[in-house]
Design a protein around this motif. Structure first.
Motif, PDB file in Angstrom:
ATOM      1  N   VAL A  93       0.873  -1.171   0.000  1.00  0.00           N
ATOM      2  CA  VAL A  93       0.000   0.000   0.000  1.00  0.00           C
ATOM      3  C   VAL A  93       0.911   1.222   0.000  1.00  0.00           C
ATOM      4  O   VAL A  93       1.811   1.326   0.834  1.00  0.00           O
ATOM      5  CB  VAL A  93      -0.933   0.013   1.217  1.00  0.00           C
ATOM      6  N   TYR A  94       0.662   2.115  -0.931  1.00  0.00           N
ATOM      7  CA  TYR A  94       1.494   3.293  -1.092  1.00  0.00           C
ATOM      8  C   TYR A  94       0.763   4.522  -0.548  1.00  0.00           C
ATOM      9  O   TYR A  94      -0.449   4.684  -0.769  1.00  0.00           O
ATOM     10  CB  TYR A  94       1.836   3.499  -2.561  1.00  0.00           C
ATOM     11  N   TYR A  95       1.516   5.378   0.144  1.00  0.00           N
ATOM     12  CA  TYR A  95       0.969   6.579   0.759  1.00  0.00           C
ATOM     13  C   TYR A  95       1.782   7.802   0.331  1.00  0.00           C
ATOM     14  O   TYR A  95       3.023   7.756   0.350  1.00  0.00           O
ATOM     15  CB  TYR A  95       1.032   6.500   2.275  1.00  0.00           C
ATOM     16  N   CYS A  96       1.096   8.879  -0.005  1.00  0.00           N
ATOM     17  CA  CYS A  96       1.794  10.146  -0.177  1.00  0.00           C
ATOM     18  C   CYS A  96       1.810  10.862   1.172  1.00  0.00           C
ATOM     19  O   CYS A  96       0.946  10.616   2.028  1.00  0.00           O
ATOM     20  CB  CYS A  96       1.144  11.009  -1.242  1.00  0.00           C
ATOM     21  N   ALA A  97       2.793  11.726   1.345  1.00  0.00           N
ATOM     22  CA  ALA A  97       2.938  12.379   2.639  1.00  0.00           C
ATOM     23  C   ALA A  97       3.581  13.747   2.484  1.00  0.00           C
ATOM     24  O   ALA A  97       4.392  13.970   1.574  1.00  0.00           O
ATOM     25  CB  ALA A  97       3.783  11.525   3.574  1.00  0.00           C
ATOM     26  N   THR A  98       3.198  14.661   3.359  1.00  0.00           N
ATOM     27  CA  THR A  98       3.801  15.985   3.398  1.00  0.00           C
ATOM     28  C   THR A  98       4.210  16.303   4.827  1.00  0.00           C
ATOM     29  O   THR A  98       3.716  15.701   5.785  1.00  0.00           O
ATOM     30  CB  THR A  98       2.836  17.069   2.888  1.00  0.00           C
ATOM     31  N   THR A  99       5.120  17.246   4.950  1.00  0.00           N
ATOM     32  CA  THR A  99       5.627  17.623   6.256  1.00  0.00           C
ATOM     33  C   THR A  99       5.778  19.126   6.347  1.00  0.00           C
ATOM     34  O   THR A  99       6.016  19.790   5.330  1.00  0.00           O
ATOM     35  CB  THR A  99       6.978  16.941   6.534  1.00  0.00           C
ATOM     36  N   SER A 100       5.648  19.650   7.550  1.00  0.00           N
ATOM     37  CA  SER A 100       5.881  21.073   7.767  1.00  0.00           C
ATOM     38  C   SER A 100       7.351  21.357   8.041  1.00  0.00           C
ATOM     39  O   SER A 100       7.761  22.507   8.143  1.00  0.00           O
ATOM     40  CB  SER A 100       5.025  21.574   8.934  1.00  0.00           C
ATOM     41  N   SER A 101       8.129  20.296   8.154  1.00  0.00           N
ATOM     42  CA  SER A 101       9.556  20.463   8.386  1.00  0.00           C
ATOM     43  C   SER A 101      10.253  20.940   7.116  1.00  0.00           C
ATOM     44  O   SER A 101       9.806  20.637   6.006  1.00  0.00           O
ATOM     45  CB  SER A 101      10.171  19.139   8.837  1.00  0.00           C
ATOM     46  N   LEU A 102      11.325  21.670   7.291  1.00  0.00           N
ATOM     47  CA  LEU A 102      12.125  22.116   6.157  1.00  0.00           C
ATOM     48  C   LEU A 102      13.288  21.182   5.877  1.00  0.00           C
ATOM     49  O   LEU A 102      14.037  21.379   4.932  1.00  0.00           O
ATOM     50  CB  LEU A 102      12.662  23.531   6.422  1.00  0.00           C
ATOM     51  N   GLY A 115       1.088  14.843   7.315  1.00  0.00           N
ATOM     52  CA  GLY A 115      -0.048  14.781   6.410  1.00  0.00           C
ATOM     53  C   GLY A 115       0.057  13.554   5.526  1.00  0.00           C
ATOM     54  O   GLY A 115       1.110  13.316   4.915  1.00  0.00           O
ATOM     55  N   TRP A 116      -1.028  12.801   5.428  1.00  0.00           N
ATOM     56  CA  TRP A 116      -1.002  11.520   4.719  1.00  0.00           C
ATOM     57  C   TRP A 116      -2.192  11.356   3.792  1.00  0.00           C
ATOM     58  O   TRP A 116      -3.305  11.807   4.099  1.00  0.00           O
ATOM     59  CB  TRP A 116      -1.009  10.368   5.721  1.00  0.00           C
ATOM     60  N   GLY A 117      -1.937  10.692   2.673  1.00  0.00           N
ATOM     61  CA  GLY A 117      -3.016  10.271   1.808  1.00  0.00           C
ATOM     62  C   GLY A 117      -3.695   9.040   2.376  1.00  0.00           C
ATOM     63  O   GLY A 117      -3.239   8.465   3.371  1.00  0.00           O
ATOM     64  N   GLN A 118      -4.756   8.619   1.707  1.00  0.00           N
ATOM     65  CA  GLN A 118      -5.548   7.501   2.227  1.00  0.00           C
ATOM     66  C   GLN A 118      -4.931   6.145   1.915  1.00  0.00           C
ATOM     67  O   GLN A 118      -5.368   5.131   2.454  1.00  0.00           O
ATOM     68  CB  GLN A 118      -6.979   7.562   1.656  1.00  0.00           C
ATOM     69  N   GLY A 119      -3.925   6.116   1.065  1.00  0.00           N
ATOM     70  CA  GLY A 119      -3.284   4.861   0.703  1.00  0.00           C
ATOM     71  C   GLY A 119      -3.918   4.257  -0.534  1.00  0.00           C
ATOM     72  O   GLY A 119      -5.130   4.376  -0.749  1.00  0.00           O
ATOM     73  N   THR A 120      -3.096   3.627  -1.346  1.00  0.00           N
ATOM     74  CA  THR A 120      -3.592   2.946  -2.532  1.00  0.00           C
ATOM     75  C   THR A 120      -2.791   1.665  -2.737  1.00  0.00           C
ATOM     76  O   THR A 120      -1.577   1.647  -2.573  1.00  0.00           O
ATOM     77  CB  THR A 120      -3.507   3.864  -3.770  1.00  0.00           C
ATOM     78  N   GLN A 121      -3.497   0.606  -3.077  1.00  0.00           N
ATOM     79  CA  GLN A 121      -2.854  -0.690  -3.217  1.00  0.00           C
ATOM     80  C   GLN A 121      -2.183  -0.820  -4.576  1.00  0.00           C
ATOM     81  O   GLN A 121      -2.768  -0.504  -5.612  1.00  0.00           O
ATOM     82  CB  GLN A 121      -3.891  -1.812  -3.051  1.00  0.00           C
TER      83      GLN A 121
END
Length: 126
Positions: A93-102, A115-121
């Motif tokens: 399962v693949y997830y996209c993700a974002t961060t507030s860190s630099l 921050g995360w996506g819902q996941g996709t198989q």
């Protein structure tokens, strides 16, 4: 609050290709890293690829280097993962993700991304 809506994925034979998309809405900043992770049952979420949009810096896990490409369309604010020459072991399962860190730490740590996506198989099978 950044919304992450994933699309793409599915089933493919070894050697095939897939593209994952992650549509981002809300406040994202080009200086903040964006990433793709994957997870198989019983194992921790592992970083696959990351990008810092402002600089174009990209990093890849050794297992996908040369086969996967991370990119972001800044006009549409969509994060992509192009996956070629897929192998059985890419199944997850693949997830996209974002961060507030630099800071783009490597290897990627899921705990640094808020921050995360819902996941996709993604299933690679013959």
């Amino acid at each position: 609050q950044v919304q992450h809506v994933q699309s793409g994925g599915g089933s493919v034979q070894p050697g095939g290709s897939l593209r994952l998309s992650c549509a981002l809405s809300g406040s994202t900043f080009d200086n903040n890293p964006m990433a793709w992770f994957r997870q198989v049952p019983g194992h921790e979420r592992k970083g696959v690829a990351a990008i810092v949009p402002h600089t174009g810096l990209t990093k890849y896990a050794d297992s996908v280097k040369g086969r996967f490409t991370i990119s972001r369309d800044s006009t549409k604010n969509i994060l992509y993962l192009e996956m070629n020459s897929l192998k059985l072991e890419d199944t997850a399962v693949y997830y996209c993700a974002t961060t507030s860190s630099l800071i783009l730490g490597w290897p990627l740590s899921a705990s640094r991304f808020s921050g995360w996506g819902q996941g996709t198989q993604v299933t690679v099978s013959s």
